[in-house]
Design a protein around this motif. Sequence first.
Motif, PDB file in Angstrom:
ATOM      1  N   ARG A  60       0.829  -1.200   0.000  1.00 35.42           N
ATOM      2  CA  ARG A  60       0.000   0.000   0.000  1.00 35.42           C
ATOM      3  C   ARG A  60       0.875   1.267   0.000  1.00 35.42           C
ATOM      4  NH1 ARG A  60      -5.333   1.119   1.167  1.00 35.42           N
ATOM      5  NH2 ARG A  60      -5.632  -0.989   0.364  1.00 35.42           N
ATOM      6  N   LEU A  61       1.981   1.231   0.729  1.00 31.26           N
ATOM      7  CA  LEU A  61       2.885   2.396   0.752  1.00 31.26           C
ATOM      8  C   LEU A  61       3.503   2.633  -0.623  1.00 31.26           C
ATOM      9  CD1 LEU A  61       4.689   1.921   4.196  1.00 31.26           C
ATOM     10  CD2 LEU A  61       2.870   3.541   3.622  1.00 31.26           C
ATOM     11  N   ARG A  62       3.856   1.536  -1.317  1.00 30.50           N
ATOM     12  CA  ARG A  62       4.406   1.695  -2.668  1.00 30.50           C
ATOM     13  C   ARG A  62       3.383   2.377  -3.578  1.00 30.50           C
ATOM     14  NH1 ARG A  62       6.994  -3.356  -1.602  1.00 30.50           N
ATOM     15  NH2 ARG A  62       5.194  -4.504  -2.405  1.00 30.50           N
ATOM     16  N   ASN A  63       2.113   1.995  -3.430  1.00 27.82           N
ATOM     17  CA  ASN A  63       1.063   2.611  -4.252  1.00 27.82           C
ATOM     18  C   ASN A  63       0.923   4.103  -3.944  1.00 27.82           C
ATOM     19  OD1 ASN A  63       0.443   0.237  -5.561  1.00 27.82           O
ATOM     20  ND2 ASN A  63      -1.168  -0.342  -4.121  1.00 27.82           N
ATOM     21  N   ILE A  64       1.038   4.447  -2.673  1.00 23.11           N
ATOM     22  CA  ILE A  64       0.940   5.864  -2.290  1.00 23.11           C
ATOM     23  C   ILE A  64       2.060   6.664  -2.947  1.00 23.11           C
ATOM     24  CG2 ILE A  64       1.183   7.469  -0.359  1.00 23.11           C
ATOM     25  CD1 ILE A  64      -0.296   5.412   1.370  1.00 23.11           C
ATOM     26  N   ILE A  65       3.270   6.113  -2.897  1.00 28.76           N
ATOM     27  CA  ILE A  65       4.412   6.801  -3.505  1.00 28.76           C
ATOM     28  C   ILE A  65       4.197   6.977  -5.001  1.00 28.76           C
ATOM     29  CG2 ILE A  65       6.857   6.532  -4.088  1.00 28.76           C
ATOM     30  CD1 ILE A  65       7.269   5.304  -1.320  1.00 28.76           C
ATOM     31  N   ARG A  66       3.696   5.941  -5.658  1.00 30.34           N
ATOM     32  CA  ARG A  66       3.479   6.029  -7.110  1.00 30.34           C
ATOM     33  C   ARG A  66       2.379   7.027  -7.461  1.00 30.34           C
ATOM     34  NH1 ARG A  66       3.563   0.127  -6.619  1.00 30.34           N
ATOM     35  NH2 ARG A  66       5.615  -0.677  -7.210  1.00 30.34           N
ATOM     36  N   ASN A  67       1.431   7.171  -6.543  1.00 32.92           N
ATOM     37  CA  ASN A  67       0.268   7.996  -6.861  1.00 32.92           C
ATOM     38  C   ASN A  67       0.386   9.450  -6.414  1.00 32.92           C
ATOM     39  OD1 ASN A  67      -1.060   5.837  -8.013  1.00 32.92           O
ATOM     40  ND2 ASN A  67      -2.038   5.205  -6.104  1.00 32.92           N
ATOM     41  N   ILE A  68       1.545   9.823  -5.880  1.00 26.65           N
ATOM     42  CA  ILE A  68       1.708  11.237  -5.526  1.00 26.65           C
ATOM     43  C   ILE A  68       1.457  12.069  -6.785  1.00 26.65           C
ATOM     44  CG2 ILE A  68       3.319  12.987  -4.721  1.00 26.65           C
ATOM     45  CD1 ILE A  68       4.680  10.845  -3.050  1.00 26.65           C
ATOM     46  N   SER A  69       0.527  12.947  -6.712  1.00 24.33           N
ATOM     47  CA  SER A  69      -0.066  13.568  -7.907  1.00 24.33           C
ATOM     48  C   SER A  69       0.944  14.145  -8.892  1.00 24.33           C
ATOM     49  CB  SER A  69      -1.045  14.670  -7.490  1.00 24.33           C
ATOM     50  OG  SER A  69      -0.381  15.662  -6.727  1.00 24.33           O
ATOM     51  N   TYR A  70       1.967  14.867  -8.414  1.00 21.89           N
ATOM     52  CA  TYR A  70       2.822  15.563  -9.372  1.00 21.89           C
ATOM     53  C   TYR A  70       4.051  14.758  -9.775  1.00 21.89           C
ATOM     54  CZ  TYR A  70       4.796  16.911  -4.844  1.00 21.89           C
ATOM     55  OH  TYR A  70       5.282  16.909  -3.580  1.00 21.89           O
ATOM     56  N   VAL A  71       4.129  13.443  -9.396  1.00 22.77           N
ATOM     57  CA  VAL A  71       5.232  12.641  -9.925  1.00 22.77           C
ATOM     58  C   VAL A  71       4.982  12.362 -11.394  1.00 22.77           C
ATOM     59  CG1 VAL A  71       6.321  10.367  -9.844  1.00 22.77           C
ATOM     60  CG2 VAL A  71       5.881  11.613  -7.734  1.00 22.77           C
ATOM     61  N   GLY A  72       3.719  12.062 -11.737  1.00 18.90           N
ATOM     62  CA  GLY A  72       3.391  11.854 -13.139  1.00 18.90           C
ATOM     63  C   GLY A  72       3.762  10.482 -13.645  1.00 18.90           C
ATOM     64  N   SER A  73       2.977   9.987 -14.592  1.00 24.52           N
ATOM     65  CA  SER A  73       3.175   8.638 -15.099  1.00 24.52           C
ATOM     66  C   SER A  73       4.417   8.502 -15.966  1.00 24.52           C
ATOM     67  CB  SER A  73       1.948   8.211 -15.912  1.00 24.52           C
ATOM     68  OG  SER A  73       1.733   9.116 -16.985  1.00 24.52           O
ATOM     69  N   LEU A  74       4.958   9.629 -16.434  1.00 24.31           N
ATOM     70  CA  LEU A  74       6.110   9.554 -17.329  1.00 24.31           C
ATOM     71  C   LEU A  74       7.430   9.469 -16.572  1.00 24.31           C
ATOM     72  CD1 LEU A  74       5.076  12.185 -20.042  1.00 24.31           C
ATOM     73  CD2 LEU A  74       4.825   9.687 -20.110  1.00 24.31           C
ATOM     74  N   VAL A  75       7.375   9.625 -15.268  1.00 23.30           N
ATOM     75  CA  VAL A  75       8.598   9.575 -14.473  1.00 23.30           C
ATOM     76  C   VAL A  75       8.923   8.133 -14.113  1.00 23.30           C
ATOM     77  CG1 VAL A  75       9.696  10.269 -12.321  1.00 23.30           C
ATOM     78  CG2 VAL A  75       8.200  11.862 -13.541  1.00 23.30           C
ATOM     79  N   HIS A  76      10.143   7.730 -14.378  1.00 23.11           N
ATOM     80  CA  HIS A  76      10.569   6.374 -14.038  1.00 23.11           C
ATOM     81  C   HIS A  76      10.871   6.295 -12.544  1.00 23.11           C
ATOM     82  CE1 HIS A  76      12.515   2.505 -14.077  1.00 23.11           C
ATOM     83  NE2 HIS A  76      13.629   3.038 -13.578  1.00 23.11           N
ATOM     84  N   LEU A  77      10.290   5.305 -11.868  1.00 25.60           N
ATOM     85  CA  LEU A  77      10.524   5.114 -10.442  1.00 25.60           C
ATOM     86  C   LEU A  77      11.408   3.882 -10.246  1.00 25.60           C
ATOM     87  CD1 LEU A  77       6.939   5.734  -9.019  1.00 25.60           C
ATOM     88  CD2 LEU A  77       8.789   7.378  -9.337  1.00 25.60           C
ATOM     89  N   ALA A 125      -0.458  12.391   1.295  1.00 28.16           N
ATOM     90  CA  ALA A 125       0.219  11.097   1.298  1.00 28.16           C
ATOM     91  C   ALA A 125       0.645  10.706   2.707  1.00 28.16           C
ATOM     92  CB  ALA A 125       1.427  11.131   0.365  1.00 28.16           C
ATOM     93  N   VAL A 126       1.154  11.676   3.468  1.00 25.96           N
ATOM     94  CA  VAL A 126       1.563  11.408   4.849  1.00 25.96           C
ATOM     95  C   VAL A 126       0.367  10.969   5.689  1.00 25.96           C
ATOM     96  CG1 VAL A 126       2.387  12.486   6.977  1.00 25.96           C
ATOM     97  CG2 VAL A 126       3.603  12.876   4.828  1.00 25.96           C
ATOM     98  N   GLU A 127      -0.788  11.595   5.481  1.00 29.40           N
ATOM     99  CA  GLU A 127      -1.997  11.209   6.220  1.00 29.40           C
ATOM    100  C   GLU A 127      -2.388   9.768   5.896  1.00 29.40           C
ATOM    101  OE1 GLU A 127      -4.803  14.154   5.089  1.00 29.40           O
ATOM    102  OE2 GLU A 127      -4.023  15.687   6.466  1.00 29.40           O
ATOM    103  N   GLN A 128      -2.280   9.401   4.642  1.00 30.22           N
ATOM    104  CA  GLN A 128      -2.590   8.020   4.245  1.00 30.22           C
ATOM    105  C   GLN A 128      -1.585   7.041   4.863  1.00 30.22           C
ATOM    106  OE1 GLN A 128      -2.926   7.742  -0.054  1.00 30.22           O
ATOM    107  NE2 GLN A 128      -3.979   9.700  -0.142  1.00 30.22           N
ATOM    108  N   ILE A 129      -0.325   7.453   4.869  1.00 30.21           N
ATOM    109  CA  ILE A 129       0.723   6.612   5.462  1.00 30.21           C
ATOM    110  C   ILE A 129       0.447   6.373   6.944  1.00 30.21           C
ATOM    111  CG2 ILE A 129       3.157   6.594   6.159  1.00 30.21           C
ATOM    112  CD1 ILE A 129       3.730   8.015   3.438  1.00 30.21           C
ATOM    113  N   ASP A 130       0.088   7.436   7.653  1.00 29.21           N
ATOM    114  CA  ASP A 130      -0.181   7.300   9.088  1.00 29.21           C
ATOM    115  C   ASP A 130      -1.378   6.398   9.346  1.00 29.21           C
ATOM    116  OD1 ASP A 130       1.951   8.857   9.693  1.00 29.21           O
ATOM    117  OD2 ASP A 130       0.813  10.693  10.042  1.00 29.21           O
TER     118      ASP A 130
END
Length: 427
Positions: A60-77, A125-130
């Motif tokens: 679930r934490l990995r999903n939160i990191i991927r879904n941070i709004s301004y990272v964008g789908s074009l950024v390689h993680l 994201a921090v609120e979701q993490i907590d």
Amino acid sequence: MKLRIQNFAKIKEADIILDGITVIAGNNNTGKSTVGKILDYMYNATNNLEDKMKNARKSRLRNIIRNISYVGSLVHLPPRAVSETVEQILEAESQEDELFLLQTFLEYVLPEDRVMEDETGLIEAVEQIDAIKAIPDEVFTRVILSNYFEEIFNGNINNTQDSDGIAIVEIHIKNGKNTIEFCNDICLSFSFDNNLISSSVYLDNPMLLDKLNNTDVMRLPRRYLSEQEYNLYIKLAGERSSVEERAMNEIINMEKLDEVMRLLNKVIPGEITYNQKYEYRTEKGKNKIDIRSMSTGLKSFAILKQLIMNGSLNNKDAVILDEPEIHLHPEWQMVYAELIVVLQEKFDLNFIINTHSSHFLETLDFYALKYGRKGICHYYLSEESGGVCTFAEVTNTPEKIYKQLVDPSLLLAKEKERWEEEHESIR
């Protein structure tokens, strides 16, 4: 080891010894399959439970990191960077530390021309993490156990005659026991004295082998598979062990495998190979056929052979066979029964077998005597009365099973005799 069940589904009470070869015989609708499914889920639900909860949180934490709004789908993680950040976030003790870790991660993965305009997404994201980290292990465990058992029993967990009562399932191991209690079809409480390191496989349908070629099992989303199916597919595909590990397993178990392979090769002398799809190759290696084209009876043996060659069966593992004789010719039933006894002897497995067949039980009993394994055999007769099922141990009086599971040919002979008498009287 012993499995104890009270007021679960149709089962009023059952105390089943699991110490080698356990056979549960009886008519249809007497709770035999329920016992096997409960045992399988007691293994799979509680096996390495702490690791499963931790992995679920990480996912679930990995999903939160991927879904941070301004990272964008074009950024390689980078997967390694994501994993390291997740581990650090799990250990973080404050929201400030979590926010700092997310910011550091974004600075690492974002291109230089990308600018973080505000921290709104990060704060959310921090609120979701907590929220994820705040879930108590006890609550998490109860929900996991509820979901496991709800899936296989379609929500019908508590006794049908006493739905408001308490259902109990227990595995007694050595000096401790693992207990789960259910009320209103939801896990009420649990107590685990032992971490089950052994695993189980539940085999009730040889046609499941076909799905190895019907779908890409390893990539199919988990939601499309039951836990029992996924567990079996992983073991059949052998994805958890490398070629080197399987080779080592084969060398170590070479002596044990001799007798097992002798029996298997009576029926299925070739091997299952993978080259874009799973195929059965004859011993001479010339003819290959898609495993889906194999006969159902042959698949029964192929599944066991594949599990053995993958090193997926280990000492003390439980193998649950639901009516294994149903797809087999009487001659192959004999081979299968002997194979069960030899596998138990060589690999110290715990077999739990449900059957309608007095012939299969008699054959199994004979081979247990032949191989000196009678002492680890336990036989039970399941019966239904008033909508509830009970189980009586009949190890020393197997004739009670034979009396109930009358040979169909005898029933037919009696029916013919009655018909002939009636027909003669008309004449």
